[in-house]
Enzyme design. Structure first.
Site, PDB file in Angstrom:
ATOM      1  N   SER A   1       0.874  -1.178   0.000  1.00  0.00           N
ATOM      2  CA  SER A   1       0.000   0.000   0.000  1.00  0.00           C
ATOM      3  C   SER A   1       0.906   1.221   0.000  1.00  0.00           C
ATOM      4  CB  SER A   1      -0.849  -0.020   1.281  1.00  0.00           C
ATOM      5  OG  SER A   1      -1.511   1.211   1.490  1.00  0.00           O
TER       6      SER A   1
ATOM      7  N   TYR B   1      -2.516  -1.879  10.223  1.00  0.00           N
ATOM      8  CA  TYR B   1      -2.467  -1.875   8.751  1.00  0.00           C
ATOM      9  C   TYR B   1      -1.126  -1.324   8.265  1.00  0.00           C
ATOM     10  CZ  TYR B   1      -4.218  -1.376   3.966  1.00  0.00           C
ATOM     11  OH  TYR B   1      -4.398  -1.488   2.591  1.00  0.00           O
TER      12      TYR B   1
HETATM   13  N1  LIG Z   1      -8.776  -0.142  -1.478  1.00  0.00           N
HETATM   14  C1  LIG Z   1      -7.703   0.571  -1.139  1.00  0.00           C
HETATM   15  O1  LIG Z   1      -7.771   1.810  -1.007  1.00  0.00           O
HETATM   16  C2  LIG Z   1      -6.368  -0.109  -0.954  1.00  0.00           C
HETATM   17  C3  LIG Z   1      -5.217   0.692  -0.895  1.00  0.00           C
HETATM   18  C4  LIG Z   1      -3.975   0.081  -0.711  1.00  0.00           C
HETATM   19  C5  LIG Z   1      -3.893  -1.295  -0.594  1.00  0.00           C
HETATM   20  N2  LIG Z   1      -5.026  -2.049  -0.662  1.00  0.00           N
HETATM   21  C6  LIG Z   1      -4.883  -3.492  -0.524  1.00  0.00           C
HETATM   22  O2  LIG Z   1      -5.393  -4.121  -1.673  1.00  0.00           O
HETATM   23  C7  LIG Z   1      -5.762  -5.474  -1.345  1.00  0.00           C
HETATM   24  C8  LIG Z   1      -7.135  -5.752  -1.918  1.00  0.00           C
HETATM   25  O3  LIG Z   1      -8.077  -4.914  -1.261  1.00  0.00           O
HETATM   26  P1  LIG Z   1      -9.355  -4.285  -2.000  1.00  0.00           P
HETATM   27  O4  LIG Z   1      -9.185  -2.820  -1.986  1.00  0.00           O
HETATM   28  O5  LIG Z   1      -9.611  -4.985  -3.278  1.00  0.00           O
HETATM   29  O6  LIG Z   1     -10.473  -4.606  -0.911  1.00  0.00           O
HETATM   30  P2  LIG Z   1     -11.636  -5.701  -0.925  1.00  0.00           P
HETATM   31  O7  LIG Z   1     -12.190  -5.687   0.460  1.00  0.00           O
HETATM   32  O8  LIG Z   1     -12.543  -5.448  -2.066  1.00  0.00           O
HETATM   33  O9  LIG Z   1     -10.855  -7.063  -1.220  1.00  0.00           O
HETATM   34  C9  LIG Z   1     -10.127  -7.765  -0.234  1.00  0.00           C
HETATM   35  C10 LIG Z   1     -10.398  -9.258  -0.437  1.00  0.00           C
HETATM   36  O10 LIG Z   1      -9.600 -10.005   0.506  1.00  0.00           O
HETATM   37  C11 LIG Z   1     -10.408 -11.070   0.974  1.00  0.00           C
HETATM   38  N3  LIG Z   1      -9.982 -11.550   2.283  1.00  0.00           N
HETATM   39  C12 LIG Z   1      -9.966 -10.858   3.450  1.00  0.00           C
HETATM   40  N4  LIG Z   1      -9.605 -11.658   4.452  1.00  0.00           N
HETATM   41  C13 LIG Z   1      -9.390 -12.897   3.922  1.00  0.00           C
HETATM   42  C14 LIG Z   1      -8.996 -14.149   4.455  1.00  0.00           C
HETATM   43  N5  LIG Z   1      -8.765 -14.306   5.767  1.00  0.00           N
HETATM   44  N6  LIG Z   1      -8.874 -15.202   3.620  1.00  0.00           N
HETATM   45  C15 LIG Z   1      -9.120 -15.058   2.293  1.00  0.00           C
HETATM   46  N7  LIG Z   1      -9.482 -13.896   1.717  1.00  0.00           N
HETATM   47  C16 LIG Z   1      -9.626 -12.821   2.532  1.00  0.00           C
HETATM   48  C17 LIG Z   1     -11.807 -10.457   1.079  1.00  0.00           C
HETATM   49  O11 LIG Z   1     -12.815 -11.458   1.143  1.00  0.00           O
HETATM   50  C18 LIG Z   1     -11.870  -9.586  -0.155  1.00  0.00           C
HETATM   51  O12 LIG Z   1     -12.461 -10.241  -1.270  1.00  0.00           O
HETATM   52  C19 LIG Z   1      -5.663  -5.577   0.171  1.00  0.00           C
HETATM   53  O13 LIG Z   1      -4.466  -6.204   0.539  1.00  0.00           O
HETATM   54  C20 LIG Z   1      -5.643  -4.129   0.618  1.00  0.00           C
HETATM   55  O14 LIG Z   1      -5.002  -3.960   1.861  1.00  0.00           O
HETATM   56  C21 LIG Z   1      -6.249  -1.490  -0.851  1.00  0.00           C
END
Ligand SMILES: NC(=O)c1ccc[n+]([C@@H]2O[C@H](COP(=O)([O-])OP(=O)(O)OC[C@H]3O[C@@H](n4cnc5c(N)ncnc54)[C@H](O)[C@@H]3O)[C@@H](O)[C@H]2O)c1
Length: 264
Positions: free
Chosen positions: A140, A153
Site C-alpha cells: 500500500s 495496517y
Molecule cells: N482499497 C484501497 O484503497 C487499498 C489501498 C492500498 C492497498 N489495498 C490493498 O489491496 C488489497 C485488496 O483490497 P481491496 O481494496 O480490493 O479490498 P476488498 O475488500 O474489495 O478485497 C479484499 C479481499 O480479501 C479477501 N480476504 C480478506 N480476508 C481474507 C482471508 N482471511 N482469507 C481469504 N481472503 C480474505 C476479502 O474477502 C476480499 O475479497 C488488500 O491487501 C488491501 O489492503 C487497498
C-alpha cells in the site's frame, strides 16, 4: 502486453482489486487459480469468464494449509505456477494506537502479513522446481508512509515491503522476481468501509475529502492497480525485482498539494 499461457494464483480474488486483476489476467491470456473466503462469490466470478481459464478454491488464507493446497492445485492441474498475486487483505479498525484493540492488531497482522509469508513460502517452493516466476504482493502507500489511526495496517503493509525485498534478494538468481504493488486510495469495498465509518451517515463527505487530497483528484479504479500487476507479471518487467510500485495518482509526491495552499 501478453500473459498468454501463464498460470497465475490470485488471492483476495473476489474483492475489488482481486477481481479486476483476475479479469485483466484472463483477458491477456493467463489461466487463473482464484481464491477468497466465499465459494459462491468465486463461482459468480468464474461464471463470467471462459470455463477453461479459471479454477477456484475457497478458504481462509490465514490457514497455512490452504496456501499449500492452492499451489498443489496449480501443479496438479497445470504442471507449474508462473505468477502469484498475494493480495487478500483487510483494513482493520480506525483508531489511535493507545485505543487500538490488541485482537484487531493480531487479526490484521495475520491476514495482511502472515498470510503473505505463507503464500511466499509455498509459491517459492513450486517456482524453484520450475523455470522461475513473478510474485506480486499487495502492500500500500501505507507500506511506505503512514496516515495515522491504522497502526496494524501500516505495520503489516511495511512488513510486506520487508518480505518482498528479502525474498527478491534470496531468489533473484533463480529467476524468481518478487515485487510489491502499492495502491493509493482505491474505489473498492475497503474504502467504502472507511467512508462509512468516518462519515457518520455522510460517507460522500469523507470520499470527497480523500479525493481532494489526491493530486489527480480521484480514487484509483481497481483496473488501475490491475494494470500494474499485469505488467509486473509479464515478461516486459523481466529485470524488475524487489521494488515498490506506487499506483496512487501522485499521492506520495508531496507533503501538501497546491490545492491545499491559499494561493489564487
Ligand atoms: N482499497 C484501497 O484503497 C487499498 C489501498 C492500498 C492497498 N489495498 C490493498 O489491496 C488489497 C485488496 O483490497 P481491496 O481494496 O480490493 O479490498 P476488498 O475488500 O474489495 O478485497 C479484499 C479481499 O480479501 C479477501 N480476504 C480478506 N480476508 C481474507 C482471508 N482471511 N482469507 C481469504 N481472503 C480474505 C476479502 O474477502 C476480499 O475479497 C488488500 O491487501 C488491501 O489492503 C487497498
Amino acid at each position: 502486453m501478453s500473459l498468454e499461457g501463464k498460470i497465475a494464483l490470485i488471492t483476495g480474488a473476489t474483492g475489488g482489486i482481486g477481481a479486476a486483476t483476475v479479469r485483466g489476467f484472463v483477458a491477456k491470456g493467463a489461466t487463473v487459480i482464484a481464491t477468497d473466503l466465499d465459494q459462491a462469490l468465486l463461482d459468480a466470478l468464474a461464471a463470467s469468464l471462459p470455463a477453461d481459464k479459471i479454477v477456484t478454491l475457497a478458504g481462509d488464507i490465514t490457514e497455512e494449509a490452504l496456501n499449500s493446497q492452492l499451489v498443489d492445485l496449480a501443479l496438479e492441474k497445470f504442471g507449474r505456477l508462473d505468477v502469484a498475486f498475494l493480495n487478500a487483505g483487510i483494513g482493520g479498525e480506525l483508531a489511535p494506537t493507545h485505543d487500538y484493540s490488541t485482537a484487531m492488531f493480531e487479526k490484521v497482522m495475520r491476514i495482511n502479513c502472515t498470510s503473505v509469508f505463507f503464500g511466499l513460502k509455498y509459491v517459492l517452493r513450486a517456482m524453484l522446481g520450475g523455470n522461475g516466476g513473478s510474485i506480486i504482493c499487495t502492500s500500500s502507500v501505507q507500506g511506505l508512509q503512514a496516515c495515522g489511526y491504522t497502526p496494524a495496517y501500516t505495520a503489516a503493509k511495511h512488513a510486506v515491503m520487508g518480505m518482498v525485498r528479502n525474498a527478491a534478494l534470496e531468489y533473484a538468481r533463480h529467476n524468481i522476481r518478487v515485487n510489491a504493488v502499492n495502491p493509493g486510495a482505491t474505489d473498492t469495498n475497503m474504502m467504502q468501509v472507511v467512508a462509512d465509518t468516518l462519515g457518520h451517515g455522510n460517507p460522500d463527505k469523507v470520499r470527497n475529502a480523500f479525493e481532494a487530497s489526491v493530486p489527480m483528484g480521484r480514487y484509483a479504479r481497481p483496473e488501475d492497480i490491475a494494470s500494474m500487476v499485469a505488467y509486473l507479471a509479464a515478461d516486459e518487467s523481466a529485470y524488475i525485482t524487489g521494488m515498490p510500485h506506487v499506483v496512487a495518482g501522485g499521492m506520495t509526491t508531496h507533503w501538501c498539494t497546491p490545492m491545499q495552499l491559499p494561493v489564487n
